[in-house]
Design a protein around this motif. Sequence first.
Motif, PDB file in Angstrom:
ATOM      1  N   THR A 157       0.726  -1.268  -0.020  1.00 53.97           N
ATOM      2  CA  THR A 157      -0.270   0.130   0.037  1.00 53.97           C
ATOM      3  C   THR A 157       0.897   1.665  -0.157  1.00 53.97           C
ATOM      4  O   THR A 157       1.225   1.056   0.704  1.00 53.97           O
ATOM      5  CB  THR A 157      -1.176  -0.192   1.410  1.00 53.97           C
ATOM      6  OG1 THR A 157      -1.425  -1.396   1.026  1.00 53.97           O
ATOM      7  CG2 THR A 157      -2.011   1.205   1.602  1.00 53.97           C
ATOM      8  N   LEU A 158       0.365   2.178  -1.213  1.00 54.96           N
ATOM      9  CA  LEU A 158       0.920   3.186  -0.764  1.00 54.96           C
ATOM     10  C   LEU A 158       0.522   4.408  -0.449  1.00 54.96           C
ATOM     11  O   LEU A 158      -0.357   4.997  -1.780  1.00 54.96           O
ATOM     12  CB  LEU A 158       1.936   3.710  -2.126  1.00 54.96           C
ATOM     13  CG  LEU A 158       2.700   2.829  -2.508  1.00 54.96           C
ATOM     14  CD1 LEU A 158       3.254   2.971  -4.390  1.00 54.96           C
ATOM     15  CD2 LEU A 158       4.153   2.443  -2.171  1.00 54.96           C
ATOM     16  N   ALA A 159       1.101   5.296   0.381  1.00 56.75           N
ATOM     17  CA  ALA A 159       0.227   6.597   0.571  1.00 56.75           C
ATOM     18  C   ALA A 159       1.019   7.948  -0.216  1.00 56.75           C
ATOM     19  O   ALA A 159       1.721   7.386  -0.775  1.00 56.75           O
ATOM     20  CB  ALA A 159       0.751   7.130   2.208  1.00 56.75           C
ATOM     21  N   PRO A 160       0.305   9.089  -0.071  1.00 52.87           N
ATOM     22  CA  PRO A 160       0.686   9.845  -0.569  1.00 52.87           C
ATOM     23  C   PRO A 160       2.562  10.589  -0.737  1.00 52.87           C
ATOM     24  O   PRO A 160       3.156  10.317   0.512  1.00 52.87           O
ATOM     25  CB  PRO A 160       0.090  10.983  -0.845  1.00 52.87           C
ATOM     26  CG  PRO A 160      -1.614  10.919  -0.404  1.00 52.87           C
ATOM     27  CD  PRO A 160      -1.106   9.137   0.210  1.00 52.87           C
ATOM     28  N   GLN A 161       3.142  10.398  -1.616  1.00 45.91           N
ATOM     29  CA  GLN A 161       4.488  10.482  -1.241  1.00 45.91           C
ATOM     30  C   GLN A 161       5.489   8.937  -0.517  1.00 45.91           C
ATOM     31  O   GLN A 161       6.379   9.919  -0.579  1.00 45.91           O
ATOM     32  CB  GLN A 161       4.903  11.634  -0.314  1.00 45.91           C
ATOM     33  CG  GLN A 161       4.256  12.617  -1.209  1.00 45.91           C
ATOM     34  CD  GLN A 161       4.943  13.698  -2.264  1.00 45.91           C
ATOM     35  OE1 GLN A 161       5.818  13.363  -2.326  1.00 45.91           O
ATOM     36  NE2 GLN A 161       3.914  13.540  -3.634  1.00 45.91           N
ATOM     37  N   GLN A 162       4.543   8.247  -0.785  1.00 45.44           N
ATOM     38  CA  GLN A 162       5.485   7.424  -0.839  1.00 45.44           C
ATOM     39  C   GLN A 162       5.652   6.315  -2.054  1.00 45.44           C
ATOM     40  O   GLN A 162       5.044   6.106  -2.730  1.00 45.44           O
ATOM     41  CB  GLN A 162       4.774   5.941   0.719  1.00 45.44           C
ATOM     42  CG  GLN A 162       4.688   6.495   1.193  1.00 45.44           C
ATOM     43  CD  GLN A 162       4.353   5.829   2.647  1.00 45.44           C
ATOM     44  OE1 GLN A 162       2.850   5.082   1.720  1.00 45.44           O
ATOM     45  NE2 GLN A 162       4.074   6.356   3.980  1.00 45.44           N
ATOM     46  N   GLY A 163       6.618   5.367  -1.953  1.00 43.82           N
ATOM     47  CA  GLY A 163       7.028   4.594  -3.456  1.00 43.82           C
ATOM     48  C   GLY A 163       7.797   3.276  -2.808  1.00 43.82           C
ATOM     49  O   GLY A 163       8.094   2.759  -1.523  1.00 43.82           O
TER      50      GLY A 163
END
Length: 192
Positions: A157-163
């Motif tokens: 799962t990626l939240a905004p500004q994660q990668g």
Amino acid sequence: MTLHRFDVQDLPAMPWKNGGGVTHEIVCLPPGAGMNDFDWRVSIAHIASDGPFSAFPGVDRIITLLSGGGVHLLSEGGEVDHRLDTPLAPLAFAGEAPIHARLLAGDCHDFNVMTRRSACSASLQVLRSACDWPATSQGLLMAVQGHWQLEGAHAQTLAPQQGLWWSEASPAWRLQPQGDDPALLALTLHFH
């Protein structure tokens, strides 16, 4: 296979090659490579003043505005004359081009991809809806807007500004956005 997760706010700041700004490096491969011998490199640059871009002979670049007013990019010979003022609209150009950047409305943050022409090339997509992402040998995914579910054998799962990025074969995923106006940067590397 190793997946390397990152959060943009945790990336260390480094000066630009020409000293004219600051970059937050996400990945630079092969391991231990410097600015003159990487195969591919991804970073987020903070542009706070007008000035020249660093020259990278033999390198292809893709720049994408993430936030801020953007910049006008102009090369000496006029090969590049582009207002980078629309977020999430990638622009590709040659790294050896002598480019001057002029801020349009205050500072900005840009997503930068650099690939050494003799080793590989890159394609960068901005995904806004669910899709099937094929397994690739090297690449990167970064959520810009909305949360993203990466469904499959190695679910994430990626939240905004994660990668995350990988340098060995990745699994195939079903990419599912959550929320309004989602956007995911999806980078694929192609080796010669």
